[in-house]
Design an enzyme around this catalytic site. Structure first.
Site, PDB file in Angstrom:
ATOM      1  N   THR A 207       2.895  -1.299   8.985  1.00  0.00           N
ATOM      2  CA  THR A 207       3.395  -2.149  10.072  1.00  0.00           C
ATOM      3  C   THR A 207       3.587  -3.600   9.640  1.00  0.00           C
ATOM      4  O   THR A 207       4.242  -4.372  10.335  1.00  0.00           O
ATOM      5  CB  THR A 207       2.383  -2.173  11.235  1.00  0.00           C
TER       6      THR A 207
ATOM      7  N   HIS B 194       6.992 -30.674  10.971  1.00  0.00           N
ATOM      8  CA  HIS B 194       6.439 -29.351  10.658  1.00  0.00           C
ATOM      9  C   HIS B 194       5.377 -29.440   9.567  1.00  0.00           C
ATOM     10  O   HIS B 194       4.402 -28.684   9.577  1.00  0.00           O
ATOM     11  CB  HIS B 194       7.564 -28.396  10.260  1.00  0.00           C
TER      12      HIS B 194
ATOM     13  N   ASP C 246       0.863  -1.180   0.000  1.00  0.00           N
ATOM     14  CA  ASP C 246       0.000   0.000   0.000  1.00  0.00           C
ATOM     15  C   ASP C 246       0.900   1.231   0.000  1.00  0.00           C
ATOM     16  O   ASP C 246       2.125   1.121  -0.223  1.00  0.00           O
ATOM     17  CB  ASP C 246      -0.998  -0.028   1.172  1.00  0.00           C
TER      18      ASP C 246
ATOM     19  N   HIS D 138      10.294 -23.860   9.588  1.00  0.00           N
ATOM     20  CA  HIS D 138       9.233 -24.533  10.338  1.00  0.00           C
ATOM     21  C   HIS D 138       7.834 -24.294   9.788  1.00  0.00           C
ATOM     22  O   HIS D 138       6.932 -25.096  10.036  1.00  0.00           O
ATOM     23  CB  HIS D 138       9.255 -24.075  11.809  1.00  0.00           C
TER      24      HIS D 138
ATOM     25  N   CYS E  87       3.075  -3.212   4.034  1.00  0.00           N
ATOM     26  CA  CYS E  87       2.242  -2.061   4.395  1.00  0.00           C
ATOM     27  C   CYS E  87       3.021  -1.284   5.462  1.00  0.00           C
ATOM     28  O   CYS E  87       4.245  -1.419   5.532  1.00  0.00           O
ATOM     29  CB  CYS E  87       0.845  -2.492   4.856  1.00  0.00           C
TER      30      CYS E  87
END
Ligand code: RB5
Length: 158
Positions: free
Chosen positions: A69, A135, A9, A100, A67
């Protein structure tokens, strides 16, 4: 290596441009799905959706979302079955998200990480393989449990 799809964004635009140039210089096959609007405000779920669609339609491909954060992109992308989006703001998580979690989307915060660290995160994430084994079973369990009803047939025990 398969195609890497990029999305961002406005808050991730500058870092997305940096990572686009970084990957292109390394001859990684990369497709930029926007935003193409620089600092102009756009809605991150739309770009998460574009990259999710591209990754799911191209088996073996992966994506990078940026973005401000990294939170909004992570939340939006992880709503879709088959997507394992990992928010990585440092190297250790980037490495473990491949070893993992077999993360097929890397998410970063353009307001959190600088370009130098972001490039190291991307490099680590692209070159670290999935360990498989136990995993893989846990990843399958995520899909199985998320397809089960959340209702309590005998009534809510809480
Ligand atoms: C945009 O201001 C910001 O909210 C967005 O980039 C992201 O950080 C949301 O989680």
């Amino acid at each position: 290596m398969e195609t890497i799809f990029l999305g961002c964004d406005h808050a991730g635009f500058s870092l997305k441009q940096n990572i686009l140039a970084f990957l292109t210089n390394m001859s990684v096959q990369v497709r930029d799905l926007g935003s193409d609007h620089g600092d102009a405000s756009v809605n991150y779920p739309e770009y998460a959706h574009k990259v999710v669609r591209a990754v799911l339609a191209n088996p073996g491909s992966r994506g990078i979302l940026i973005c401000g954060t990294g939170l909004g992109m992570s939340m939006a992308a992880n709503r879709f079955p088959g997507i394992r989006a990992a928010l990585c703001q440092e190297i250790y998580t980037a490495r473990m998200s491949r070893l993992h979690n077999d993360a097929n989307l890397l998410v970063m915060g353009g307001r959190i990480v600088g370009p130098g660290l972001a490039q190291e995160i991307v490099l680590t994430w692209l070159t670290t393989p999935f360990e498989g084994g136990r995993h893989q079973q846990r990843l399958e369990l995520i899909e199985t449990l998320s397809n089960q009803s959340l209702e309590y047939p005998e009534g809510d025990p809480t």
